[in-house]
Design a protein around this motif. Structure first.
Motif, PDB file in Angstrom:
ATOM      1  N   HIS A 159       0.850  -1.193   0.000  1.00 31.70           N
ATOM      2  CA  HIS A 159       0.000   0.000   0.000  1.00 31.70           C
ATOM      3  C   HIS A 159       0.879   1.235   0.000  1.00 31.70           C
ATOM      4  O   HIS A 159       2.050   1.157  -0.364  1.00 31.70           O
ATOM      5  N   THR A 160       0.323   2.363   0.350  1.00 35.16           N
ATOM      6  CA  THR A 160       1.075   3.604   0.368  1.00 35.16           C
ATOM      7  C   THR A 160       1.092   4.159   1.779  1.00 35.16           C
ATOM      8  O   THR A 160       0.064   4.168   2.462  1.00 35.16           O
ATOM      9  N   ARG A 161       2.244   4.588   2.217  1.00 36.87           N
ATOM     10  CA  ARG A 161       2.369   5.150   3.570  1.00 36.87           C
ATOM     11  C   ARG A 161       3.255   6.384   3.455  1.00 36.87           C
ATOM     12  O   ARG A 161       4.368   6.299   2.954  1.00 36.87           O
TER      13      ARG A 161
ATOM     14  N   ALA B  35       3.017   8.716   1.435  1.00 37.37           N
ATOM     15  CA  ALA B  35       3.245   8.957   0.004  1.00 37.37           C
ATOM     16  C   ALA B  35       4.278   8.018  -0.627  1.00 37.37           C
ATOM     17  O   ALA B  35       4.607   8.171  -1.801  1.00 37.37           O
TER      18      ALA B  35
ATOM     19  N   PRO C  40       5.717   3.869  -1.356  1.00 36.76           N
ATOM     20  CA  PRO C  40       5.239   2.486  -1.347  1.00 36.76           C
ATOM     21  C   PRO C  40       5.572   1.831  -0.012  1.00 36.76           C
ATOM     22  O   PRO C  40       6.675   2.006   0.501  1.00 36.76           O
TER      23      PRO C  40
ATOM     24  N   THR D 229      13.603   2.161  -1.678  1.00 38.43           N
ATOM     25  CA  THR D 229      12.864   2.882  -2.715  1.00 38.43           C
ATOM     26  C   THR D 229      13.845   3.742  -3.489  1.00 38.43           C
ATOM     27  O   THR D 229      14.616   4.502  -2.898  1.00 38.43           O
TER      28      THR D 229
END
Lengths: 147, 147
Positions: free
Chosen positions: A29-31, A33, A35, B89
């Protein structure tokens, strides 16, 4: 292009069967802003929805409730260069019905970090995809089956 | 809110140390407009970039070259309710310099599905985050260390 990059695509039934074999998956999910990928224990509900259990005030619950997320699980043998990976994509929803909560308390996953108030989160199996990697040899030559 | 949902956040150094212990990680990207999660073997380069190896014409290479992606790895003990998860990331880039390619042929990950022309993909460790889950007990009471 190497078709499927050497992977054999799995059908929905194979995917769910493999998914039922492992206790851990990952919520994607996104946390903040970015991944986010969080390993979590889970179980499959009778309708093949992914069921997770977390504290009611968890950051995870707040982040994914009502959102379409991806849930991934895999088994990979690094030495044999083989394994599989399944991704369930669907909307996550906190279970608010007390009867359902009671049912999942009996049939769903155990909690890892006990907290006073826990909720179940279900992810509808809207899209179920998977791949099986055969190590080093032709996928077709390995005689892989669903068993 | 339960701070970090019971997880201890790991600093960059701890994250990279843990990441160096495992042979498999997962590329998190987008494929056909859907979240895609693909397990793959990898290694860490001297500058801590994640290095993957794949065929030059692979769907993966085409999908992530030049894109910001997430790369996740973890070790989770389902019985002990413990483990860790790290996410790198950063932007992925195919290695095109022949000298670099030669270097990575010697120092980088092995290929799982041999193909005539292979490329290395490096993911810059622009952001490295991680969490350690302590099973059932207070994180602080477990005396977890970096060793």
């Amino acid at each position: 292009m190497n078709p499927n990059d050497g992977f054999r695509e799995l059908d929905r039934e194979e995917c769910l069967r493999l998914l039922s074999r492992v206790p851990i998956g990952r919520v994607v999910h996104t946390r903040h802003a970015l991944p986010a990928v969080q390993p979590i224990n889970f179980s499959l509900d009778a309708d093949s929805a992914v069921v997770m259990r977390t504290s009611a005030d968890s950051e995870l619950a707040a982040a994914i409730d009502g959102e379409v997320i991806a849930f991934e699980a895999d088994e990979v043998d690094a030495a044999a260069h083989s394994g599989w990976s399944v991704v369930v994509t669907g909307r996550a929803a906190m279970v608010t019905d007390p009867v359902e909560h009671g049912r999942l308390t009996r049939t769903g996953p155990r909690s890892w970090v006990a907290s006073p108030e826990e909720v179940f989160i279900r992810v509808e199996p809207e899209l179920v995809t998977g791949r099986q990697l055969a190590g080093g040899r032709s996928v077709y030559g390995l005689g892989l089956s669903s068993s």
